[in-house]
Scaffold this active site. Structure first.
Site, mmCIF file in Angstrom:
data_model
loop_
_atom_site.group_PDB
_atom_site.id
_atom_site.type_symbol
_atom_site.label_atom_id
_atom_site.label_comp_id
_atom_site.label_asym_id
_atom_site.label_seq_id
_atom_site.Cartn_x
_atom_site.Cartn_y
_atom_site.Cartn_z
ATOM 1 N N CYS A 106 -3.719 0.352 -2.705
ATOM 2 C CA CYS A 106 -4.418 -0.810 -2.373
ATOM 3 C C CYS A 106 -5.283 -1.449 -3.397
ATOM 4 O O CYS A 106 -6.290 -0.532 -3.964
ATOM 5 C CB CYS A 106 -5.208 -0.477 -1.070
ATOM 6 S SG CYS A 106 -6.529 -1.887 -0.651
ATOM 7 N N TYR A 110 -2.257 -13.033 -2.388
ATOM 8 C CA TYR A 110 -2.041 -13.209 -1.140
ATOM 9 C C TYR A 110 -1.792 -14.240 -0.262
ATOM 10 O O TYR A 110 -0.922 -14.375 0.359
ATOM 11 C CB TYR A 110 -3.139 -12.232 -0.542
ATOM 12 C CG TYR A 110 -3.259 -10.691 -0.618
ATOM 13 C CD1 TYR A 110 -2.600 -10.057 0.272
ATOM 14 C CD2 TYR A 110 -3.650 -10.298 -1.697
ATOM 15 C CE1 TYR A 110 -2.708 -8.394 -0.208
ATOM 16 C CE2 TYR A 110 -3.918 -8.757 -2.161
ATOM 17 C CZ TYR A 110 -3.192 -7.974 -1.453
ATOM 18 O OH TYR A 110 -3.023 -6.650 -1.459
#
Length: 344
Positions: A49, A180
């Site tokens: 992450c 994203y």
């Protein structure tokens, strides 16, 4: 911060990140219920992450490894949350949990929002203190100063904070979150808009970094940490998986040299686990990659190429010194780094 469902629910007509976190802070002045206290808190992260990667780097650069312990989740998760499947027996050895979700429920039995990393957990109660990732790293710099290692760099210099905050906000909106926004766009119009915003910002960053070694000048700051974690994943996942494909990072000369410079500094590249990064994105985002096939490439050995950025400044740590090697239990496996057998 990371996705909290599996297989579906990522792609939206126009992606909007849920940014409502548990916003408690750990402070040194008694202004919160959570005091700075060595050994009390456990930082739970996942190497895959990018948001968690920030806290791993900051903790390492500041020398807080013996003050704040770190728990590592595996690279994939399901709709219930991240799991400690890398640990013996599938349980975190300090918290005793199988899932990070347990720490959130210990804080609030009715908790229904995202189970995200990084998360700072109060070890005595087993409850999450905060998952507010942007504030978390700033607090490591400003609230834990009494426990910083000797020679720790000033990652958030007071005289630069106003400009830094503006730079970091643009990086977050247009780059960190921008990749994203491209990848999870559910319409051509939303994707095109996101793509243009992303590469406009990357061009701005290239111009900014052409004649300065780091974002704020001659030494590393929090701003560089925040940009680095996205750049480190760009060619490996964002270029293909998220369709951020005007150019690869390796085809953007200034940003590629800058990213290699950071990667080769202790505390940056030695926190990057390329196989875990690929496994997370290509397996968890099954609505984008329904076959869940993990690509063998790209070749990551280029991260070790000479960058020549040290000609712009020879004091990356300012008045400080580089961190030592990571603790044995926190080292990325040798074959998971650039040029290792995990990369072709």
């Amino acid at each position: 911060m990371s996705e909290n469902t599996s297989g579906s629910g990522y792609v939206e007509a126009e992606f909007t990140r849920d940014s409502k976190y548990i916003s408690d802070r750990i402070t040194a002045d008694g202004s919160s219920p959570w005091p700075v206290e060595p050994g009390r808190y456990r930082l739970v992260v996942a190497r895959a992450c990018p948001w968690a990667n920030r806290s791993v780097i900051a903790r390492r650069l500041l020398g807080l490894e013996d003050v704040i312990s770190m728990g590592l989740c595996g690279p994939t998760h399901d709709e219930r949350s991240w799991t400690f499947d890398l640990d013996p027996g599938g349980r975190d050895p300090v918290l005793g949990y199988e899932r990070l979700q347990e720490a959130f429920l210990a804080r609030d039995p009715g908790y229904s929002r995202g189970i995200t990393v990084p998360a700072m957990v109060d070890v005595p109660s087993g409850a999450v203190v905060t998952n507010d990732f942007p504030q978390m790293t700033l607090d490591l710099s400003t609230q834990w100063t009494a426990h910083h290692r000797e020679g720790a760099p000033d990652l958030y210099p007071e005289h630069l904070r106003e400009e830094m905050d503006e730079v970091m906000e643009r990086i977050y909106q247009e780059v960190n979150n921008g990749v994203y926004r491209c990848g999870f766009s559910g319409s051509q119009r939303a994707y095109d808009k996101a793509y243009d915003r992303l590469f406009t910002a990357l061009d701005w960053l290239s111009d900014r970094l052409e004649h300065r070694r780091f974002l704020m000048g001659g030494q590393v700051t929090e701003a560089d940490i925040r940009l680095f974690t996205t750049l480190a994943r760009f060619d490996t996942v964002y270029h293909g998986h998220f369709k951020c494909n005007r150019q690869k990072l390796s085809e953007m000369p200034v940003l590629w040299a800058y990213a290699r410079d950071l990667f080769q500094l202790p505390g940056f590249g030695d926190t990057i686990d390329f196989p875990q990064i690929k496994e997370h994105y290509y397996v968890v985002h099954a609505d984008i990659n329904p076959t869940q096939i993990i690509p063998q490439g790209p070749d990551t050995s280029g991260w070790l190429m000479q960058h020549n950025r040290d000609q712009l400044s020879d004091r990356p740590w300012g008045d400080g010194t580089p961190p030592g090697p990571p603790p044995a239990g926190e080292r990325v496996p040798a074959d998971h780094g650039p040029g290792g057998i995990g990369h072709r």
